[in-house]
Design an enzyme around this catalytic site. Structure first.
Site, PDB file in Angstrom:
ATOM      1  N   CYS A  82      -5.226  22.763  35.710  1.00 24.72           N
ATOM      2  CA  CYS A  82      -6.026  23.174  34.559  1.00 24.72           C
ATOM      3  C   CYS A  82      -5.736  22.256  33.358  1.00 24.72           C
ATOM      4  O   CYS A  82      -5.953  21.056  33.447  1.00 24.72           O
ATOM      5  CB  CYS A  82      -5.827  24.651  34.237  1.00 24.72           C
ATOM      6  SG  CYS A  82      -7.120  25.322  33.156  1.00 24.72           S
ATOM      7  N   HIS A 191      -7.738  26.751  39.105  1.00 27.58           N
ATOM      8  CA  HIS A 191      -6.405  27.320  39.320  1.00 27.58           C
ATOM      9  C   HIS A 191      -6.204  27.637  40.801  1.00 27.58           C
ATOM     10  O   HIS A 191      -6.666  28.683  41.275  1.00 27.58           O
ATOM     11  CB  HIS A 191      -6.252  28.616  38.521  1.00 27.58           C
ATOM     12  CG  HIS A 191      -6.137  28.419  37.052  1.00 27.58           C
ATOM     13  ND1 HIS A 191      -4.941  28.170  36.416  1.00 27.58           N
ATOM     14  CD2 HIS A 191      -7.077  28.443  36.080  1.00 27.58           C
ATOM     15  CE1 HIS A 191      -5.143  28.050  35.116  1.00 27.58           C
ATOM     16  NE2 HIS A 191      -6.439  28.201  34.891  1.00 27.58           N
ATOM     17  N   GLU A 193      -3.547  28.672  42.106  1.00 29.58           N
ATOM     18  CA  GLU A 193      -2.687  29.868  42.180  1.00 29.58           C
ATOM     19  C   GLU A 193      -3.469  31.160  41.971  1.00 29.58           C
ATOM     20  O   GLU A 193      -2.954  32.249  42.229  1.00 29.58           O
ATOM     21  CB  GLU A 193      -1.545  29.762  41.167  1.00 29.58           C
ATOM     22  CG  GLU A 193      -1.898  30.068  39.728  1.00 29.58           C
ATOM     23  CD  GLU A 193      -2.587  28.932  38.987  1.00 29.58           C
ATOM     24  OE1 GLU A 193      -2.758  29.060  37.762  1.00 29.58           O
ATOM     25  OE2 GLU A 193      -2.943  27.919  39.625  1.00 29.58           O
TER      26      GLU A 193
END
Length: 210
Positions: A82, A191, A193
């Protein structure tokens, strides 16, 4: 062999989310601002959320730009996420203010032009042939984005003895760089994650090159 990964703590980023996602795919993860640990790890993750200028100030505060540069000079993998991707570029422009980035890639992070901002939610990407990060993932795989700024033009050009970087694109109002793979330096605007199984697959692919 278990890979040792440091998530760089410089005051910005989804540190625990990144830690959990990497642990989920089998990495030995440490969240720290210790530069020796960051240098010695098999892989370094540079997260980032919020404003370009604030993230860059935090990185400079812990001398994170030095460890990124030193790792890359030695061919040691770094993954930006990001705003952690954005600060790898030469500069960011927010509200008319220009901030110098790490300069690992030429280019400018600028405001996207779209009817709705931020670009928040799931989107597909267009990965190039030979991508390592997206290996084994279908073209309709979606990743989770949260951003209003991005790199709208890729400026690094190949030269003699210099392989062309692999650039992945996405679109929200305008095309923008969704990911880049340039030897040991890789990064995603989205992202991983927060991208469920797709993000886990991408992180597994990254661990495979460490």
């Amino acid at each position: 062999m278990v890979k040792r990964v440091v998530v760089l703590d410089y005051g910005s980023g989804n540190l625990r989310s990144a830690e959990r996602a990497l642990a989920r795919v089998g990495a030995d993860v440490t969240v720290t601002s210790d530069l020796d640990a960051a240098m010695e790890a098999d892989g370094l993750v540079v997260p980032g959320v919020g404003a370009f200028a604030a993230c860059m100030a935090g990185l400079l505060r812990v001398r994170g730009e030095r460890v990124v540069g030193r790792r890359l000079a030695g061919g040691r993998p770094v993954l930006g996420i990001c705003v952690g991707m954005q600060i790898l570029f030469a500069k960011g422009v927010e509200h008319g203010v220009e901030t110098e980035g790490c300069g690992e890639w030429p280019g400018t992070v600028e405001h996207l032009e779209a009817p709705v901002l931020p670009h928040m939610g799931w989107n597909t990407v267009k990965a190039p042939e030979g991508s390592v990060l997206f290996r084994g993932l279908d073209a309709d795989t979606r990743f989770y984005f949260v951003h209003s700024y991005g790199v709208r033009e890729w400026e690094l050009r190949p030269g003699p003895g210099f392989a062309e970087p692999l650039v992945t694109w996405a679109e929200h109002g305008v095309p923008f760089v969704a990911a880049a793979e340039n030897g040991p330096l890789m990064a995603t605007q989205f992202h991983p994650e927060k991208s469920g199984d797709a993000g886990a697959a991408l992180l597994t692919n990254w661990l495979g090159v460490l």
